[in-house]
Design an enzyme around this catalytic site. Structure first.
Site, mmCIF file in Angstrom:
data_model
loop_
_atom_site.group_PDB
_atom_site.id
_atom_site.type_symbol
_atom_site.label_atom_id
_atom_site.label_comp_id
_atom_site.label_asym_id
_atom_site.label_seq_id
_atom_site.Cartn_x
_atom_site.Cartn_y
_atom_site.Cartn_z
ATOM 1 C CG ASP A 123 -1.726 -1.122 1.432
ATOM 2 O OD1 ASP A 123 -1.841 -2.039 0.649
ATOM 3 O OD2 ASP A 123 -2.585 -1.211 2.412
ATOM 4 C CG PHE A 186 -0.507 -3.084 8.903
ATOM 5 C CD1 PHE A 186 0.620 -3.568 9.023
ATOM 6 C CD2 PHE A 186 -1.704 -3.945 8.936
ATOM 7 C CE1 PHE A 186 0.728 -5.123 8.991
ATOM 8 C CE2 PHE A 186 -1.816 -5.325 8.616
ATOM 9 C CZ PHE A 186 -0.419 -5.845 8.702
#
Length: 555
Positions: A123, A186
């Protein structure tokens, strides 16, 4: 292996290593820093050189060094990192243009799309612009080309097209390899406060032993150091999950809300089994309170395998609010596509998001455009996404995995009912476009490397077929108002299609297995990532529309 290197004062060497062996650094025959024995699991090491002089690096296990680079903090923003490749022959160093030439020598690596030098990337995170410089961070696994404990990689650009590789910006809270666990730093966003200070909100997944249940996710805030090299001052800002939320609780997007005179955050989650986006509020950016669900997916998504919302993006665009989200695990029954990305357009009043219509807009019909993140800068909403094929993995032996999309600018359609995406103007400004074919159909030879195809006019009945050695590379067609794409590896079990209607324009970029399609003014987009026949040598165009084919490459 033994090698002498001159290092300037203040130089930093950072690397990850695992396996049998040692490494030491000597000055004038005396050891000033050493690792007596590498661990069996990867570990991160850093050496800070204090005095400009020659050093001797000695190791009996160069293969144990998994990823290494050096830099001088005072100049790294201009030069980027220097990659250190350890081998029995010594240490090979590459910087700047040397890195780019090295990467371009890989015939399987896309040339127009950002990719990491080595190892796994997914991502985009923390996208922001500071002065004239764009900063793109990304989830990164520094010890292998498969997914693993997450860090934040970092790259910078002046033009959104050419990128400078920077040191790893953010590390997990602890060494997860040592625990035999996954997790780490994350996704999250960059947020500039009203006083101009920059901070990064992100999710930390604590040690996890199952990818689908039982893990714990918390939200953190980090600030960059004065040179934008490393995250510092990291604090936890949100640990408690609302009732009904189990383990999926991640990927914050934070903004200052003038109407509420307070900070707001959305998080992707699952609420009582339904994919959901949750809204939180704060008066100081540090203490957060749960307000309400911003969006909860219809029950069919849970029934069709969706586990949670990931990477929600919520932003104001013109006079509307837009919610973008991915449903991880979802399989669309009709087409069998996985993990699609959707958008809703509506109003945000009194902390309530009211979509203009409950019908979700499929944002990209190809499935391989995922975890999109956007940022507003200079009056434009710029977006990147991770390109990943959910059906097929990269061939064994590749030194890296993962690419980013071309930069896209987001806008609303004229009727304000659809979100549009088109290549940012920097793509045309900073990539050369040499004309190969103009205003005609037929079969044409293609150069090696990236191309762009443009169709202008009635698209119904159009077909583009690219082949390599007579074998299919990709096929794009419009029939009965349906736009579809097929790659070499597709067996027909999944249909990559979108309703096009009477669209009269199409742009297609092909870059060594990456296909990005923009049709009907960007209202219909499709992205695919394939690994077979990625260097087509012939293109067959059949269309009543005017056709152009352009060779694209960096200036």
């Amino acid at each position: 292996m033994k090698q002498n290197l001159f290092l300037p004062s203040g130089y930093r060497l950072e690397f990850w290593a695992a396996g049998d062996g040692f490494l030491r650094i000597n000055i004038d025959g005396k050891t000033v820093w050493q690792i007596p024995s590498f661990a069996i699991h990867p570990e991160f090491f850093k050496y800070h050189h204090r005095e400009a002089c020659e050093v001797t690096i000695v190791t009996n296990a160069p293969d144990a060094v998994l990823w290494a680079y050096g830099y001088q903090p005072q100049t790294v923003n201009e030069t980027g990192i220097t990659v250190f490749e350890f081998s029995d022959r010594g240490i090979l160093q590459r910087t700047g243009a040397e890195i780019e030439n090295w990467l371009r020598s890989d015939p399987d690596r896309p040339a127009l799309h950002f990719s990491p030098i080595r190892h796994w990337m997914n991502d985009p995170v923390g996208l922001c612009k500071i002065g004239d410089t764009w900063h793109m961070f990304y989830q990164f696994h520094p010890s292998g080309s498969g997914w693993g404990p997450m860090h934040w990689g970092h790259a910078t650009s002046r033009d959104l097209v050419n990128w400078l590789h920077m040191p790893v910006f953010l590390h997990p809270e602890q060494n997860l390899w040592r625990l035999g666990a996954t997790g780490g730093a994350f996704s999250g966003n960059a947020f500039r406060d009203r006083d101009g200070s920059l901070m990064f909100f992100y999710t930390e997944r604590l040690p996890a032993y199952d990818l689908f249940k039982g893990y714990r996710e918390i939200q953190k805030l980090a600030r960059p150091d004065r040179r934008m090299i490393k995250a510092e001052g990291i604090v936890t800002v949100l640990e408690q999950r609302p009732d009904g939320v189990e383990h999926d609780f991640r990927d914050p997007k934070v903004w200052w809300d003038d109407a509420a005179n307070a900070y707001r955050m959305v998080l992707g989650a699952s609420m009582e089994g339904d994919p959901a986006v949750l809204l939180f509020g704060s008066g100081d950016g540090l203490e957060w309170q749960y307000l309400r669900p911003l969006y909860r997916a219809p029950v069919n998504f849970r029934q069709e395998g969706a586990r949670a919302v990931e990477c929600p993006d919520f932003f104001r665009l013109e006079d509307k609010w837009v919610l973008v989200m991915g449903f991880v695990g979802h399989v669309e029954p009709r087409t069998r596509r996985h993990n699609l990305l959707y958008a809703l357009i509506g109003e945000f009043v009194d902390d309530c998001f009211v979509p203009d219509t409950p019908e979700l807009q499929l944002l990209d019909f190809g499935t391989d455009y995922y975890a999109m993140q956007s940022v507003e800068s200079d009056g434009r909403q710029i977006a990147f996404a991770w390109l990943f094929n959910w059906e097929y993995r990269k061939p064994e032996g590749s030194s890296y995995s993962g690419e980013m999309s071309l930069p896209r600018v987001l806008s609303l359609s004229e009727d304000r009912k659809r979100l549009r995406m088109l290549p940012a103007m920097e793509v045309d400004e900073h990539l050369v476009a040499d004309l190969i074919v103009e205003d005609k159909s037929g079969t044409f030879s293609l150069p090696k490397g990236p191309i762009e195809i443009r169709l202008s006019g009635a698209l119904e009945g159009s077909k583009l077929v690219a082949t390599q050695g007579g074998e299919l590379a990709f096929e794009v067609s419009v029939a009965d108002g349906i736009l579809s794409i097929r790659l070499a590896q597709d067996d027909g079990s999944i249909q990559y299609v979108a309703e096009l209607g009477c669209g009269k324009d199409l742009r297609l970029f092909h870059d060594r297995g990456i296909v990005e399609i923009f049709a009907d003014g960007g209202s219909v987009c499709g992205t695919r990532r394939g690994y077979a026949n990625i260097e087509p040598d012939h293109l067959d165009i059949s269309s009543s529309a005017s056709a152009q084919v352009l060779e694209r490459y960096s200036k």
